[in-house]
Motif scaffolding. Structure first.
Motif, PDB file in Angstrom:
ATOM      1  N   UNK A  36     -19.995 -43.995  -4.085  1.00 56.46           N
ATOM      2  CA  UNK A  36     -19.200 -44.704  -5.087  1.00 56.46           C
ATOM      3  C   UNK A  36     -18.829 -43.733  -6.197  1.00 56.46           C
ATOM      4  N   UNK A  37     -17.645 -43.926  -6.748  1.00 61.13           N
ATOM      5  CA  UNK A  37     -17.133 -43.038  -7.785  1.00 61.13           C
ATOM      6  C   UNK A  37     -16.996 -43.818  -9.093  1.00 61.13           C
ATOM      7  N   UNK A  38     -17.659 -43.319 -10.143  1.00 56.74           N
ATOM      8  CA  UNK A  38     -17.674 -43.984 -11.440  1.00 56.74           C
ATOM      9  C   UNK A  38     -17.137 -43.060 -12.522  1.00 56.74           C
ATOM     10  N   UNK A  39     -16.354 -43.631 -13.412  1.00 60.47           N
ATOM     11  CA  UNK A  39     -15.802 -42.928 -14.569  1.00 60.47           C
ATOM     12  C   UNK A  39     -16.403 -43.559 -15.818  1.00 60.47           C
ATOM     13  N   UNK A  40     -16.829 -42.741 -16.769  1.00 60.56           N
ATOM     14  CA  UNK A  40     -17.379 -43.222 -18.034  1.00 60.56           C
ATOM     15  C   UNK A  40     -16.625 -42.583 -19.196  1.00 60.56           C
ATOM     16  N   UNK A  41     -16.404 -43.371 -20.246  1.00 62.77           N
ATOM     17  CA  UNK A  41     -15.738 -42.859 -21.440  1.00 62.77           C
ATOM     18  C   UNK A  41     -16.299 -43.593 -22.662  1.00 62.77           C
ATOM     19  N   UNK A  42     -16.602 -42.870 -23.741  1.00 66.02           N
ATOM     20  CA  UNK A  42     -17.187 -43.530 -24.918  1.00 66.02           C
ATOM     21  C   UNK A  42     -16.192 -44.440 -25.637  1.00 66.02           C
ATOM     22  N   UNK A  43     -16.724 -45.507 -26.203  1.00 67.89           N
ATOM     23  CA  UNK A  43     -15.962 -46.422 -27.056  1.00 67.89           C
ATOM     24  C   UNK A  43     -16.550 -46.298 -28.457  1.00 67.89           C
TER      25      UNK A  43
END
Length: 196
Positions: free
Chosen positions: A134-141
Motif C-alpha cells: 500500500x502507498x501512503x502520502x502524508x503532509x502536515x496541517x
C-alpha cells in the motif's frame, strides 16, 4: 536539499520501526516516487482548498456555529467525492482529533506524527511510504489562518461560547482546541488505490 533530507529521514524512521516488527516493506521506484509525491501534494492541496472554501462560505452565511454544523454534516461527503475523483482514500489524522474517526490509526501514523511533532518548528514537507503493498502520502496541517482559531484556538479567547457549545454537542470527545496560529495540528493521509 532540506526536502530530500527530511523525506529520507522520515522514510528511514518508518522503515526502521516497521522492520522491527517484521512487516514487509517495498521500495518505491524513483520515477514513481516523484509522481506520487506530486499527486499527493495536488490532492491534499485540492482537499484543503475545497474544505476551506466551503467553511469560509459557511462562516459568511451563518457564523462559526453554522460552520461547525456544516463541517459535521458535509465535510465527509466532500472528501468522499474527492476520493472517487482521484482514486484514493483521503483522511486527516491527529493526536488531538475532533472527529472520532481521525485518530492515529497505526504505528506508522504514530511514528510519522512523532517525527513531525518533534520538528514542528522547522519547515516540514510531505512524505511517501510504501508498506505491505500500500502507498501512503502524508503532509502536515497547520493552523495557517486566524480564522482556523475560531474553532481550533483557545476556548474563551478565540472560540466564542456559542461555537464551543456547538462543538461539544456535535463532537463530545473533541480534542482539537488550544492551538495557536501556525501550530502543527494534523496530517493529511492519502492512500493511493490501484498503484501502478
Amino acid at each position: 536539499m532540506k526536502k530530500v533530507v527530511f523525506i529520507v529521514s522520515v522514510l528511514f524512521l518508518i522503515l526502521s520501526a516497521c522492520n522491527s516488527h517484521e512487516s514487509k516493506n517495498e521500495s518505491i521506484a524513483p520515477e514513481k516516487y516523484s509522481d506520487y509525491l506530486q499527486k499527493g501534494n495536488e490532492i491534499s492541496n485540492l482537499a484543503q482548498g475545497v474544505l476551506l472554501s466551503n467553511v469560509g462560505t459557511a462562516i459568511q452565511k451563518g457564523g462559526t456555529e453554522y460552520a461547525v454544523e456544516f463541517c459535521n454534516l458535509k465535510a465527509s461527503s466532500i472528501i468522499d467525492s474527492l476520493n472517487l475523483a482521484n482514486r484514493c482514500t483521503i483522511s486527516r489524522v491527529s493526536d488531538k482529533n475532533r472527529n472520532p474517526q481521525n485518530f492515529l490509526q497505526n504505528e506508522t501514523d504514530e511514528n510519522i506524527w512523532a517525527y513531525y511533532s518533534a520538528h514542528s518548528a522547522e519547515i516540514l514537507t510531505d512524505t511517501l511510504i510504501q508498506e505491505q503493498g500500500k502507498l501512503f502520502y502524508y503532509k502536515p496541517i497547520k493552523t495557517g489562518m486566524p480564522t482556523c482559531l475560531k474553532c481550533h484556538g483557545t476556548v474563551g479567547e478565540d472560540i466564542a461560547t456559542g461555537t464551543y457549545e456547538k462543538l461539544q454537542k456535535l463532537y463530545p470527545t473533541d480534542l482539537a482546541t488550544g492551538y495557536h496560529l501556525n501550530d502543527f495540528r494534523g496530517l493529511w493521509k492519502i492512500q493511493f488505490l490501484n498503484i501502478e
